[in-house]
Design a protein around this motif. Structure first.
Motif, PDB file in Angstrom:
ATOM      1  N   ASP A 122      -2.144   1.834   2.041  1.00 28.13           N
ATOM      2  CA  ASP A 122      -0.981   1.104   2.868  1.00 28.13           C
ATOM      3  C   ASP A 122      -1.216  -0.318   3.159  1.00 28.13           C
TER       4      ASP A 122
ATOM      5  N   ILE B 104      -0.429  -3.714   2.953  1.00 31.41           N
ATOM      6  CA  ILE B 104       0.755  -4.692   2.609  1.00 31.41           C
ATOM      7  C   ILE B 104       0.304  -5.933   2.147  1.00 31.41           C
TER       8      ILE B 104
ATOM      9  N   HIS C 226      13.576  -0.014   4.416  1.00 33.94           N
ATOM     10  CA  HIS C 226      12.127   0.834   4.631  1.00 33.94           C
ATOM     11  C   HIS C 226      11.363  -0.543   5.416  1.00 33.94           C
TER      12      HIS C 226
ATOM     13  N   VAL D  46       8.177  -0.978   5.342  1.00 33.74           N
ATOM     14  CA  VAL D  46       7.054  -1.396   4.579  1.00 33.74           C
ATOM     15  C   VAL D  46       7.656  -2.311   3.616  1.00 33.74           C
TER      16      VAL D  46
ATOM     17  N   GLN E  70       8.463  -5.560   5.609  1.00 29.12           N
ATOM     18  CA  GLN E  70       7.706  -6.554   5.921  1.00 29.12           C
ATOM     19  C   GLN E  70       7.007  -7.335   4.436  1.00 29.12           C
ATOM     20  N   LEU E  71       6.826  -6.310   3.240  1.00 26.46           N
ATOM     21  CA  LEU E  71       6.248  -6.800   2.238  1.00 26.46           C
ATOM     22  C   LEU E  71       7.156  -8.216   1.528  1.00 26.46           C
TER      23      LEU E  71
ATOM     24  N   LEU F 259       1.805   1.415  -3.098  1.00 26.40           N
ATOM     25  CA  LEU F 259       1.812   1.007  -1.584  1.00 26.40           C
ATOM     26  C   LEU F 259       2.254   2.351  -1.008  1.00 26.40           C
TER      27      LEU F 259
ATOM     28  N   GLY G  33       4.216   4.306   1.927  1.00 23.80           N
ATOM     29  CA  GLY G  33       5.083   4.386   3.005  1.00 23.80           C
ATOM     30  C   GLY G  33       5.381   5.660   3.581  1.00 23.80           C
TER      31      GLY G  33
END
Ligand code: TXA
Ligand code: MG
Length: 328
Positions: A14, A16, A125, A127, A130-131, A170, A172
Protein backbone atom coordinates in the motif's frame (compact mmCIF):
# COMPACT_ATOMS: atom_id res chain seq x y z
CA UNK A 1 16.65 -10.80 -32.21
CA UNK A 2 13.86 -11.65 -29.76
CA UNK A 3 13.74 -9.18 -26.87
CA UNK A 4 13.92 -11.00 -23.56
CA UNK A 5 10.94 -10.42 -21.28
CA UNK A 6 11.74 -8.79 -17.92
CA UNK A 7 10.64 -10.91 -14.93
CA UNK A 8 9.69 -9.25 -11.63
CA UNK A 9 9.16 -10.41 -8.10
CA UNK A 10 5.70 -8.77 -8.01
CA UNK A 11 4.92 -7.14 -4.66
CA UNK A 12 1.52 -6.23 -3.23
CA UNK A 13 1.91 -3.09 -1.13
CA UNK A 14 0.00 0.00 0.00
CA UNK A 15 3.06 2.25 -0.40
CA UNK A 16 1.80 5.06 -2.66
CA UNK A 17 5.16 6.83 -2.95
CA UNK A 18 6.86 3.62 -4.10
CA UNK A 19 4.17 3.23 -6.77
CA UNK A 20 4.81 6.83 -7.86
CA UNK A 21 8.56 6.20 -8.13
CA UNK A 22 8.06 3.11 -10.30
CA UNK A 23 5.63 4.95 -12.59
CA UNK A 24 8.11 7.85 -12.90
CA UNK A 25 10.70 5.32 -14.09
CA UNK A 26 8.38 4.09 -16.86
CA UNK A 27 7.34 0.90 -15.04
CA UNK A 28 3.77 -0.47 -14.85
CA UNK A 29 1.89 -0.53 -11.54
CA UNK A 30 -1.59 -1.99 -10.96
CA UNK A 31 -3.67 0.56 -9.07
CA UNK A 32 -7.00 0.45 -7.25
CA UNK A 33 -9.92 2.53 -8.50
CA UNK A 34 -13.50 2.55 -7.26
CA UNK A 35 -14.61 0.48 -10.30
CA UNK A 36 -11.93 -2.18 -10.91
CA UNK A 37 -8.11 -2.32 -10.60
CA UNK A 38 -6.25 -0.67 -13.49
CA UNK A 39 -2.88 -1.48 -15.08
CA UNK A 40 -1.30 1.97 -14.94
CA UNK A 41 1.54 3.62 -16.84
CA UNK A 42 2.75 7.18 -17.46
CA UNK A 43 0.37 8.51 -20.16
CA UNK A 44 3.09 10.81 -21.54
CA UNK A 45 5.59 7.96 -22.06
CA UNK A 46 5.13 6.13 -25.36
CA UNK A 47 7.25 3.13 -24.37
CA UNK A 48 5.44 2.69 -21.04
CA UNK A 49 2.08 2.76 -22.87
CA UNK A 50 3.30 0.12 -25.33
CA UNK A 51 4.26 -2.08 -22.38
CA UNK A 52 0.65 -1.91 -21.12
CA UNK A 53 -0.64 -3.34 -24.42
CA UNK A 54 2.06 -6.05 -24.40
CA UNK A 55 1.65 -7.17 -20.77
CA UNK A 56 -2.17 -7.15 -21.01
CA UNK A 57 -2.00 -8.84 -24.44
CA UNK A 58 -4.44 -6.26 -25.73
CA UNK A 59 -4.67 -5.41 -29.44
CA UNK A 60 -3.17 -1.97 -30.10
CA UNK A 61 -6.31 -0.71 -31.85
CA UNK A 62 -8.29 -0.84 -28.58
CA UNK A 63 -7.76 2.60 -26.97
CA UNK A 64 -6.88 3.24 -23.31
CA UNK A 65 -8.44 5.58 -20.74
CA UNK A 66 -6.31 8.46 -19.43
CA UNK A 67 -6.78 8.93 -15.67
CA UNK A 68 -6.38 12.45 -14.30
CA UNK A 69 -6.68 14.20 -10.93
CA UNK A 70 -9.27 16.80 -12.02
CA UNK A 71 -11.02 18.53 -14.92
CA UNK A 72 -8.29 21.17 -15.12
CA UNK A 73 -5.78 18.46 -16.02
CA UNK A 74 -8.07 17.22 -18.82
CA UNK A 75 -7.91 20.72 -20.34
CA UNK A 76 -4.15 20.26 -20.95
CA UNK A 77 -4.84 17.47 -23.43
CA UNK A 78 -8.05 18.36 -25.31
CA UNK A 79 -9.12 21.04 -27.77
CA UNK A 80 -12.33 21.80 -25.85
CA UNK A 81 -14.96 20.28 -23.55
CA UNK A 82 -18.57 20.47 -24.83
CA UNK A 83 -21.06 21.93 -22.29
CA UNK A 84 -22.93 18.63 -21.84
CA UNK A 85 -19.72 16.77 -21.01
CA UNK A 86 -18.78 19.52 -18.56
CA UNK A 87 -22.08 19.10 -16.79
CA UNK A 88 -21.58 15.32 -16.62
CA UNK A 89 -18.10 15.79 -15.16
CA UNK A 90 -19.54 18.20 -12.62
CA UNK A 91 -22.36 15.83 -11.64
CA UNK A 92 -20.53 12.49 -11.57
CA UNK A 93 -16.79 12.97 -11.05
CA UNK A 94 -14.62 12.10 -9.32
CA UNK A 95 -16.44 8.87 -10.05
CA UNK A 96 -17.18 5.99 -12.43
CA UNK A 97 -17.61 8.02 -15.64
CA UNK A 98 -15.29 8.14 -18.68
CA UNK A 99 -15.69 10.88 -21.29
CA UNK A 100 -14.36 10.85 -24.86
CA UNK A 101 -12.98 14.25 -25.93
CA UNK A 102 -11.12 15.65 -28.97
CA UNK A 103 -7.40 15.28 -28.25
CA UNK A 104 -5.00 18.19 -28.87
CA UNK A 105 -2.17 15.79 -29.74
CA UNK A 106 -0.16 16.37 -26.55
CA UNK A 107 -0.37 12.74 -25.43
CA UNK A 108 1.23 9.90 -27.46
CA UNK A 109 -1.17 8.60 -30.10
CA UNK A 110 -0.38 4.96 -29.21
CA UNK A 111 -2.72 5.47 -26.24
CA UNK A 112 -5.79 5.83 -28.47
CA UNK A 113 -4.57 4.37 -31.76
CA UNK A 114 -4.40 7.83 -33.31
CA UNK A 115 -8.13 8.49 -33.14
CA UNK A 116 -9.50 12.03 -32.86
CA UNK A 117 -11.16 11.22 -29.50
CA UNK A 118 -9.33 10.26 -26.31
CA UNK A 119 -10.92 8.83 -23.16
CA UNK A 120 -10.53 10.61 -19.78
CA UNK A 121 -11.61 9.62 -16.30
CA UNK A 122 -11.25 11.20 -12.84
CA UNK A 123 -11.30 8.25 -10.42
CA UNK A 124 -12.82 8.61 -6.95
CA UNK A 125 -10.74 6.02 -5.06
CA UNK A 126 -8.73 7.77 -2.33
CA UNK A 127 -5.51 5.87 -3.13
CA UNK A 128 -5.75 6.59 -6.88
CA UNK A 129 -6.40 10.26 -6.12
CA UNK A 130 -3.40 10.54 -3.80
CA UNK A 131 -1.21 8.85 -6.39
CA UNK A 132 -2.37 11.15 -9.20
CA UNK A 133 -1.69 14.18 -7.00
CA UNK A 134 1.89 12.98 -6.38
CA UNK A 135 2.59 12.66 -10.12
CA UNK A 136 3.03 15.44 -12.65
CA UNK A 137 1.64 13.29 -15.47
CA UNK A 138 -1.67 11.44 -16.03
CA UNK A 139 -1.95 7.63 -16.12
CA UNK A 140 -3.29 5.34 -18.80
CA UNK A 141 -5.02 2.42 -17.08
CA UNK A 142 -7.04 -0.34 -18.70
CA UNK A 143 -8.58 -2.90 -16.36
CA UNK A 144 -5.76 -4.98 -14.83
CA UNK A 145 -6.63 -8.33 -16.43
CA UNK A 146 -5.30 -10.25 -19.42
CA UNK A 147 -7.36 -9.31 -22.49
CA UNK A 148 -10.85 -10.98 -22.54
CA UNK A 149 -10.60 -12.45 -19.00
CA UNK A 150 -12.57 -11.51 -15.86
CA UNK A 151 -11.79 -8.00 -14.50
CA UNK A 152 -10.07 -7.66 -11.09
CA UNK A 153 -11.64 -6.10 -8.00
CA UNK A 154 -8.92 -7.13 -5.51
CA UNK A 155 -5.10 -7.10 -5.48
CA UNK A 156 -5.19 -10.93 -5.39
CA UNK A 157 -7.19 -11.01 -8.67
CA UNK A 158 -4.52 -8.79 -10.27
CA UNK A 159 -1.75 -11.08 -9.05
CA UNK A 160 -3.45 -14.04 -10.79
CA UNK A 161 -3.00 -12.16 -14.09
CA UNK A 162 0.32 -10.37 -13.72
CA UNK A 163 2.50 -12.24 -11.24
CA UNK A 164 6.08 -11.82 -12.54
CA UNK A 165 5.20 -9.40 -15.36
CA UNK A 166 4.81 -6.16 -13.34
CA UNK A 167 6.82 -4.94 -10.34
CA UNK A 168 4.00 -3.79 -8.05
CA UNK A 169 0.30 -3.97 -7.22
CA UNK A 170 -0.79 -0.99 -5.16
CA UNK A 171 -3.30 -2.42 -2.68
CA UNK A 172 -6.37 -0.28 -2.00
CA UNK A 173 -8.69 -3.03 -0.78
CA UNK A 174 -11.78 -4.24 -2.58
CA UNK A 175 -13.23 -2.00 -5.29
CA UNK A 176 -16.41 -0.39 -4.11
CA UNK A 177 -18.37 -0.12 -7.39
CA UNK A 178 -17.17 -3.40 -8.91
CA UNK A 179 -17.88 -2.90 -12.63
CA UNK A 180 -16.10 -0.62 -15.11
CA UNK A 181 -16.96 3.04 -15.68
CA UNK A 182 -19.69 4.24 -18.02
CA UNK A 183 -18.13 5.55 -21.28
CA UNK A 184 -19.81 8.44 -23.15
CA UNK A 185 -19.15 11.06 -25.84
CA UNK A 186 -21.09 14.10 -27.08
CA UNK A 187 -22.22 14.02 -30.71
CA UNK A 188 -24.27 17.01 -31.84
CA UNK A 189 -27.36 17.11 -29.64
CA UNK A 190 -26.96 13.53 -28.45
CA UNK A 191 -24.90 11.57 -26.00
CA UNK A 192 -23.39 8.36 -27.36
CA UNK A 193 -23.01 5.65 -24.76
CA UNK A 194 -20.05 3.36 -25.54
CA UNK A 195 -20.24 1.27 -22.36
CA UNK A 196 -22.89 0.86 -19.66
CA UNK A 197 -21.59 1.19 -16.11
CA UNK A 198 -22.46 2.51 -12.67
CA UNK A 199 -23.76 5.78 -14.13
CA UNK A 200 -26.91 4.77 -15.99
CA UNK A 201 -28.50 6.05 -19.18
CA UNK A 202 -31.23 7.67 -17.05
CA UNK A 203 -28.62 9.46 -14.90
CA UNK A 204 -27.04 10.93 -18.03
CA UNK A 205 -30.36 11.90 -19.55
CA UNK A 206 -31.44 13.61 -16.32
CA UNK A 207 -28.30 15.78 -16.10
CA UNK A 208 -27.94 16.77 -19.78
CA UNK A 209 -31.56 16.66 -20.93
CA UNK A 210 -30.22 15.04 -24.14
CA UNK A 211 -31.14 11.70 -25.71
CA UNK A 212 -28.66 8.91 -24.93
CA UNK A 213 -27.96 6.60 -27.88
CA UNK A 214 -26.04 3.30 -27.62
CA UNK A 215 -22.84 3.24 -29.72
CA UNK A 216 -22.86 0.97 -32.72
CA UNK A 217 -26.26 2.12 -33.98
CA UNK A 218 -26.72 3.83 -37.36
CA UNK A 219 -25.23 7.11 -36.10
CA UNK A 220 -22.01 5.96 -34.47
CA UNK A 221 -19.26 3.35 -34.43
CA UNK A 222 -19.13 0.79 -31.63
CA UNK A 223 -16.28 1.11 -29.15
CA UNK A 224 -13.42 -1.18 -30.14
CA UNK A 225 -13.40 -2.44 -26.55
CA UNK A 226 -16.96 -3.68 -26.73
CA UNK A 227 -16.05 -6.88 -28.52
CA UNK A 228 -18.47 -9.66 -27.78
CA UNK A 229 -15.86 -11.88 -26.16
CA UNK A 230 -14.91 -10.31 -22.84
CA UNK A 231 -14.85 -10.77 -19.08
CA UNK A 232 -14.76 -14.55 -19.58
CA UNK A 233 -13.98 -17.13 -16.88
CA UNK A 234 -12.07 -20.27 -17.98
CA UNK A 235 -15.09 -22.44 -17.14
CA UNK A 236 -17.77 -22.20 -19.88
CA UNK A 237 -20.54 -19.84 -18.73
CA UNK A 238 -24.17 -20.04 -19.82
CA UNK A 239 -26.60 -17.17 -19.28
CA UNK A 240 -30.32 -17.89 -18.87
CA UNK A 241 -33.44 -15.95 -17.88
CA UNK A 242 -34.55 -18.40 -15.25
CA UNK A 243 -32.60 -21.38 -13.87
CA UNK A 244 -34.64 -24.59 -13.63
CA UNK A 245 -33.68 -28.06 -12.46
CA UNK A 246 -34.24 -29.53 -15.96
CA UNK A 247 -31.48 -27.30 -17.40
CA UNK A 248 -28.83 -28.68 -15.07
CA UNK A 249 -27.55 -32.04 -16.37
CA UNK A 250 -24.97 -32.61 -13.62
CA UNK A 251 -25.61 -30.52 -10.48
CA UNK A 252 -22.38 -31.75 -8.83
CA UNK A 253 -20.27 -30.30 -11.68
CA UNK A 254 -22.21 -27.03 -12.15
CA UNK A 255 -21.64 -23.62 -10.55
CA UNK A 256 -24.51 -21.15 -10.22
CA UNK A 257 -24.66 -17.34 -10.13
CA UNK A 258 -27.94 -15.59 -9.30
CA UNK A 259 -29.13 -12.17 -8.14
CA UNK A 260 -30.70 -13.47 -4.92
CA UNK A 261 -32.13 -16.92 -5.58
CA UNK A 262 -30.96 -20.06 -3.77
CA UNK A 263 -31.43 -23.45 -5.47
CA UNK A 264 -32.04 -26.62 -3.45
CA UNK A 265 -30.81 -28.95 -6.23
CA UNK A 266 -27.24 -27.51 -6.30
CA UNK A 267 -24.63 -27.98 -3.52
CA UNK A 268 -24.55 -24.75 -1.46
CA UNK A 269 -20.77 -24.30 -1.97
CA UNK A 270 -21.30 -24.10 -5.74
CA UNK A 271 -23.78 -21.25 -5.83
CA UNK A 272 -23.28 -17.54 -5.28
CA UNK A 273 -26.04 -15.00 -4.73
CA UNK A 274 -24.89 -11.52 -5.78
CA UNK A 275 -27.13 -9.78 -3.26
CA UNK A 276 -29.23 -11.64 -0.74
CA UNK A 277 -31.23 -8.45 -0.07
CA UNK A 278 -31.66 -7.59 -3.80
CA UNK A 279 -29.44 -4.52 -3.68
CA UNK A 280 -28.19 -3.83 -7.22
CA UNK A 281 -25.10 -1.90 -6.08
CA UNK A 282 -24.08 -4.81 -3.87
CA UNK A 283 -24.65 -7.18 -6.81
CA UNK A 284 -22.31 -5.10 -9.02
CA UNK A 285 -19.70 -4.97 -6.26
CA UNK A 286 -19.77 -8.80 -5.98
CA UNK A 287 -20.00 -9.70 -9.69
CA UNK A 288 -16.34 -10.18 -10.68
CA UNK A 289 -15.36 -11.63 -7.29
CA UNK A 290 -18.11 -14.23 -7.75
CA UNK A 291 -16.92 -15.11 -11.27
CA UNK A 292 -13.32 -15.47 -10.01
CA UNK A 293 -14.52 -17.69 -7.11
CA UNK A 294 -16.72 -19.94 -9.25
CA UNK A 295 -13.94 -20.30 -11.81
CA UNK A 296 -11.55 -21.51 -9.10
CA UNK A 297 -13.86 -24.45 -8.29
CA UNK A 298 -12.79 -26.06 -11.61
CA UNK A 299 -16.31 -27.22 -12.44
CA UNK A 300 -17.54 -28.28 -15.89
CA UNK A 301 -19.82 -25.33 -16.42
CA UNK A 302 -21.28 -22.22 -14.83
CA UNK A 303 -24.87 -21.06 -15.22
CA UNK A 304 -25.80 -17.44 -14.48
CA UNK A 305 -29.28 -16.01 -14.29
CA UNK A 306 -30.02 -12.61 -15.89
CA UNK A 307 -30.65 -9.84 -13.34
CA UNK A 308 -33.65 -7.52 -13.41
CA UNK A 309 -32.71 -4.49 -15.53
CA UNK A 310 -33.21 -1.63 -13.07
CA UNK A 311 -30.29 0.52 -11.92
CA UNK A 312 -27.00 -1.19 -12.69
CA UNK A 313 -28.82 -4.41 -13.67
CA UNK A 314 -28.44 -3.59 -17.36
CA UNK A 315 -24.68 -3.04 -17.04
CA UNK A 316 -24.29 -6.30 -15.09
CA UNK A 317 -26.26 -8.26 -17.72
CA UNK A 318 -24.10 -6.68 -20.41
CA UNK A 319 -20.98 -8.07 -18.68
CA UNK A 320 -22.61 -11.50 -18.23
CA UNK A 321 -23.65 -11.66 -21.88
CA UNK A 322 -20.08 -11.00 -23.00
CA UNK A 323 -18.67 -13.44 -20.42
CA UNK A 324 -21.03 -16.12 -21.78
CA UNK A 325 -20.35 -15.59 -25.46
CA UNK A 326 -17.87 -18.45 -25.86
CA UNK A 327 -20.48 -20.94 -24.68
CA UNK A 328 -23.51 -19.65 -26.57
O1 TXA B 1 -13.60 1.70 -14.79
C1 TXA B 1 -12.81 1.76 -15.73
O2 TXA B 1 -13.04 2.42 -16.77
C2 TXA B 1 -11.49 0.96 -15.61
C3 TXA B 1 -10.66 1.58 -14.49
C4 TXA B 1 -9.31 0.92 -14.34
O3 TXA B 1 -10.53 2.96 -14.67
N1 TXA B 1 -10.79 0.96 -16.84
C5 TXA B 1 -11.22 0.24 -17.92
O4 TXA B 1 -10.38 0.33 -19.02
O5 TXA B 1 -12.22 -0.43 -17.90
P1 TXA B 1 -10.50 -0.65 -20.27
O6 TXA B 1 -9.33 -0.29 -21.13
O7 TXA B 1 -10.56 -2.04 -19.79
O8 TXA B 1 -11.80 -0.21 -20.99
C6 TXA B 1 -11.86 1.03 -21.68
C7 TXA B 1 -13.02 1.06 -22.63
C8 TXA B 1 -12.81 0.10 -23.77
O9 TXA B 1 -14.07 -0.49 -24.07
C9 TXA B 1 -12.32 1.03 -24.89
O10 TXA B 1 -12.56 0.50 -26.17
C10 TXA B 1 -13.15 2.27 -24.61
O11 TXA B 1 -13.14 2.37 -23.20
N2 TXA B 1 -12.50 3.45 -25.20
C11 TXA B 1 -11.38 4.08 -24.77
N3 TXA B 1 -11.06 5.09 -25.62
C12 TXA B 1 -11.98 5.10 -26.58
C13 TXA B 1 -12.19 5.90 -27.75
N4 TXA B 1 -11.37 6.88 -28.09
N5 TXA B 1 -13.27 5.63 -28.54
C14 TXA B 1 -14.11 4.62 -28.20
N6 TXA B 1 -13.97 3.82 -27.11
C15 TXA B 1 -12.92 4.06 -26.32
MG1 MG C 1 -11.29 -4.05 -19.61
Amino acid sequence: MVKEEVRYNTIISDDISQAAKLLQRGELVAIPTETVYGLAANATDRDAIKKVFAVKRRPSHNPLIVHVADERQIMDYVTHIPWCISSLLEAFTPGPLTVLLPTNGQLPSVANNGQPLMAFRIPAHGVARQLLRLLDFPLVAPSANIYTTVSPTTAAHVLKNFSGTIPMILDGGECNVGIESTVVAASGDQIIMYREGAITKDDICRVTGLPVIPAGGHCSKASPGMSRLHYSPRTPLFLVDDITQEQIADPRRTGILTFNKQLDFIPPGQQIRLSVCSDMSEAARNLYKALHQLDELNLDRLVAERLPEYGMGKAINDRLERAAFRSS
